[in-house]
Design a protein around this motif. Structure first.
Motif, PDB file in Angstrom:
ATOM      1  N   LEU A 159       0.829  -1.208   0.000  1.00 30.58           N
ATOM      2  CA  LEU A 159       0.000   0.000   0.000  1.00 30.58           C
ATOM      3  C   LEU A 159       0.863   1.258   0.000  1.00 30.58           C
ATOM      4  N   TYR A 160       1.953   1.238   0.773  1.00 30.55           N
ATOM      5  CA  TYR A 160       2.784   2.433   0.828  1.00 30.55           C
ATOM      6  C   TYR A 160       3.579   2.611  -0.464  1.00 30.55           C
ATOM      7  N   SER A 161       4.071   1.518  -1.014  1.00 31.34           N
ATOM      8  CA  SER A 161       4.784   1.626  -2.295  1.00 31.34           C
ATOM      9  C   SER A 161       3.836   2.107  -3.390  1.00 31.34           C
ATOM     10  N   ASP A 162       2.569   1.677  -3.357  1.00 30.21           N
ATOM     11  CA  ASP A 162       1.584   2.161  -4.324  1.00 30.21           C
ATOM     12  C   ASP A 162       1.346   3.661  -4.158  1.00 30.21           C
ATOM     13  N   ALA A 163       1.320   4.125  -2.893  1.00 33.08           N
ATOM     14  CA  ALA A 163       1.136   5.556  -2.640  1.00 33.08           C
ATOM     15  C   ALA A 163       2.309   6.361  -3.191  1.00 33.08           C
ATOM     16  N   ILE A 164       3.526   5.818  -3.028  1.00 35.35           N
ATOM     17  CA  ILE A 164       4.721   6.476  -3.571  1.00 35.35           C
ATOM     18  C   ILE A 164       4.601   6.591  -5.097  1.00 35.35           C
ATOM     19  N   PHE A 274      10.007   8.713  10.179  1.00 38.76           N
ATOM     20  CA  PHE A 274       8.781   8.752   9.379  1.00 38.76           C
ATOM     21  C   PHE A 274       8.983   9.669   8.181  1.00 38.76           C
ATOM     22  N   PHE A 275       9.618  10.807   8.411  1.00 37.42           N
ATOM     23  CA  PHE A 275       9.900  11.766   7.347  1.00 37.42           C
ATOM     24  C   PHE A 275      11.009  11.258   6.428  1.00 37.42           C
ATOM     25  N   LEU A 276      12.144  10.867   7.003  1.00 44.47           N
ATOM     26  CA  LEU A 276      13.301  10.479   6.194  1.00 44.47           C
ATOM     27  C   LEU A 276      13.054   9.186   5.431  1.00 44.47           C
ATOM     28  N   SER A 277      12.302   8.263   6.002  1.00 39.58           N
ATOM     29  CA  SER A 277      12.004   7.011   5.296  1.00 39.58           C
ATOM     30  C   SER A 277      11.155   7.274   4.061  1.00 39.58           C
ATOM     31  N   THR A 278      10.170   8.162   4.196  1.00 43.91           N
ATOM     32  CA  THR A 278       9.347   8.522   3.040  1.00 43.91           C
ATOM     33  C   THR A 278      10.206   9.151   1.955  1.00 43.91           C
ATOM     34  N   CYS A 279      11.090  10.070   2.349  1.00 45.72           N
ATOM     35  CA  CYS A 279      11.988  10.702   1.372  1.00 45.72           C
ATOM     36  C   CYS A 279      12.881   9.655   0.703  1.00 45.72           C
ATOM     37  N   ALA A 280      13.377   8.686   1.486  1.00 46.50           N
ATOM     38  CA  ALA A 280      14.254   7.644   0.927  1.00 46.50           C
ATOM     39  C   ALA A 280      13.507   6.785  -0.082  1.00 46.50           C
ATOM     40  N   LEU A 281      12.260   6.447   0.212  1.00 50.59           N
ATOM     41  CA  LEU A 281      11.480   5.636  -0.723  1.00 50.59           C
ATOM     42  C   LEU A 281      11.173   6.410  -2.004  1.00 50.59           C
ATOM     43  N   LEU A 282      10.902   7.696  -1.856  1.00 50.55           N
ATOM     44  CA  LEU A 282      10.669   8.514  -3.044  1.00 50.55           C
ATOM     45  C   LEU A 282      11.928   8.599  -3.902  1.00 50.55           C
ATOM     46  N   GLU A 283      13.088   8.756  -3.265  1.00 49.80           N
ATOM     47  CA  GLU A 283      14.348   8.787  -4.013  1.00 49.80           C
ATOM     48  C   GLU A 283      14.603   7.452  -4.698  1.00 49.80           C
ATOM     49  N   LEU A 284      14.289   6.360  -4.005  1.00 50.45           N
ATOM     50  CA  LEU A 284      14.486   5.042  -4.582  1.00 50.45           C
ATOM     51  C   LEU A 284      13.579   4.839  -5.798  1.00 50.45           C
ATOM     52  N   ASN A 330       9.851  -3.344   3.763  1.00 51.63           N
ATOM     53  CA  ASN A 330       8.863  -4.098   3.000  1.00 51.63           C
ATOM     54  C   ASN A 330       8.372  -3.278   1.816  1.00 51.63           C
ATOM     55  N   ALA A 331       8.145  -1.968   2.039  1.00 53.94           N
ATOM     56  CA  ALA A 331       7.750  -1.096   0.935  1.00 53.94           C
ATOM     57  C   ALA A 331       8.867  -1.019  -0.105  1.00 53.94           C
ATOM     58  N   SER A 332      10.122  -0.971   0.363  1.00 52.95           N
ATOM     59  CA  SER A 332      11.262  -0.930  -0.547  1.00 52.95           C
ATOM     60  C   SER A 332      11.331  -2.193  -1.397  1.00 52.95           C
ATOM     61  N   GLN A 333      11.006  -3.336  -0.804  1.00 52.64           N
ATOM     62  CA  GLN A 333      10.998  -4.591  -1.558  1.00 52.64           C
ATOM     63  C   GLN A 333      10.027  -4.503  -2.736  1.00 52.64           C
ATOM     64  N   ILE A 335       9.188  -1.792  -4.295  1.00 55.24           N
ATOM     65  CA  ILE A 335       9.669  -0.796  -5.256  1.00 55.24           C
ATOM     66  C   ILE A 335      10.863  -1.316  -6.052  1.00 55.24           C
ATOM     67  N   SER A 336      11.840  -1.915  -5.333  1.00 61.45           N
ATOM     68  CA  SER A 336      13.104  -2.266  -5.998  1.00 61.45           C
ATOM     69  C   SER A 336      13.480  -3.733  -5.892  1.00 61.45           C
ATOM     70  N   GLY A 337      12.724  -4.511  -5.104  1.00 62.31           N
ATOM     71  CA  GLY A 337      13.063  -5.919  -4.912  1.00 62.31           C
ATOM     72  C   GLY A 337      14.087  -6.148  -3.816  1.00 62.31           C
ATOM     73  N   ALA A 338      14.445  -5.107  -3.057  1.00 61.36           N
ATOM     74  CA  ALA A 338      15.447  -5.242  -1.999  1.00 61.36           C
ATOM     75  C   ALA A 338      15.166  -4.235  -0.893  1.00 61.36           C
TER      76      ALA A 338
END
Length: 363
Positions: A159-164, A274-284, A330-333, A335-338
């Motif tokens: 759900l979070y990766s879909d939101a990203i 919470f803030f930095l993780s969201t930014c990291a996922l967006l960058e990824l 889990n959201a990163s998985q 998005i990128s498989g890792a």
């Protein structure tokens, strides 16, 4: 171009309106109204929130009632109403803990920045702090997913990766109330409480630039927002790390001054991520974890703060951050498989942390 400002005049909320007017904009042009949370104004829900706040027993009863009122006013208003309520409560909490935040920020407001890193815009007698209008929705959604333990973590990560992805493709914001059912009012209030701490970190980071003297050292540069070019103050990467550590240290000091110190310290430890993780996922999702001209990568920022906590007396207060780390990976998985590639150890980042600790005054 070096920053040249006149003497501070104190808070000037009209600067936000003036800034928009100069660009031919109105507040409603740049600020999304929060999702419908009118249920929070119902007496039974307010009573539940009040009971939760009062059970913390961290300040006098009237102060807690004022906090509940501010909370209700904030969530029933627009995003600017909410952020100004958060800012006011943060400054008051800091004062109660013996922390005096520096003058310099004239007012705060939301603006479509195309980046979740806040921007400080120089005005004649201070700076106007702008935050991306989607930042609060993402943080609230992340917290709601974290606290929805009856849904498998793989589902929540998806759900979070879909939101990203939706945000990157169309600018669509997640609905923080989707996993915040009104019938579960105590959990709903707890989600709002955790969200407040996460958003206080963002505000503390900006106050840090003033407290640490960065304003006089920054440069004014053109920044491309979705509503046209704006002039913003930029700092170097070390100063961004310094501001992160200062903000975390201030939240920990505020937590230490509360009677609910244990739970508040746990929230303070988790707040930056919470803030930095969201930014990291967006960058990824944007193709990698890269530095920008104005900010170090979110991965590096996470490493510095996590390593500080792991090697400090707060290492046993990070239960909520470790739980968040699981959802983030889990959201990163999806998005990128890792998992997000946060380094186990980096001599270069260790030097950054050592320098930040010295600059902030932490032994």
């Amino acid at each position: 171009m070096a920053i040249q400002l006149g003497p501070w005049q104190g808070p000037m909320p009209e600067e936000y309106s003036n800034f928009l007017t100069e660009r031919g904009l109105r507040e409603e042009d740049v600020e999304p109204v929060l999702k419908d949370r009118s249920v929070l104004s119902k007496p039974d829900v307010v009573a539940s929130i009040a009971q939760l706040f009062l059970s913390l027993k961290n300040v006098k009863k009237q102060t807690e009632i004022d906090q509940v009122q501010s909370f209700v006013e904030g969530v029933n208003g627009n995003t600017n109403t909410l952020i100004r309520t958060l800012d006011k409560n943060l400054i008051k909490m800091a004062g109660d803990a013996g922390v005096i935040f520096p003058n310099g920020i004239l007012t705060v407001g939301v603006y479509p920045l195309n980046s979740f890193n806040a921007r400080a815009v120089p005005r004649k007698n201070g700076v106007l702090l702008l935050l991306d209008s989607g930042l609060f929705e993402f943080i609230a959604y992340y917290v709601a997913l974290l606290m929805t333990e009856d849904v498998p973590i793989s589902t929540r990560g998806k759900l979070y990766s879909d939101a990203i992805a939706a945000y990157q493709e169309s600018g669509e914001l997640p609905d923080p109330t989707q996993y915040d059912p009104p019938s579960r009012t105590k959990r709903q209030a707890l989600i709002s409480h955790i969200t407040n701490w996460a958003e206080w970190f963002v505000l503390c980071h900006e106050y840090a630039h003033h407290a640490l003297g960065h304003l006089s050292e920054g440069n004014q540069q053109a920044y491309a927002s979705s509503e046209g070019q704006i002039d913003a103050i930029t700092y170097d990467h070390q100063r961004e790390h310094d501001a992160d550590l200062w903000a975390l240290a201030m939240l920990l000091k505020i937590a230490n001054g509360r009677e609910d110190r244990d739970s508040a310290t746990m929230l303070a430890c988790a707040a930056p991520f919470f803030f930095l993780s969201t930014c990291a996922l967006l960058e990824l999702a944007d193709g990698g974890n890269r530095d920008s001209a104005s900010h170090p990568s979110s991965i590096d920022r996470i490493w510095v703060l996590e390593h500080f906590l792991r090697t400090s007396s707060f290492k046993d207060d990070c239960q909520l951050w470790w739980k968040l780390d699981e959802l983030m990976n889990n959201a990163s998985q999806h998005i990128s498989g890792a998992d997000l590639p946060i380094p186990v150890y980096s001599a270069e980042l260790q030097e950054v942390l050592n320098a930040s600790a010295a600059n902030v005054g932490i032994k």
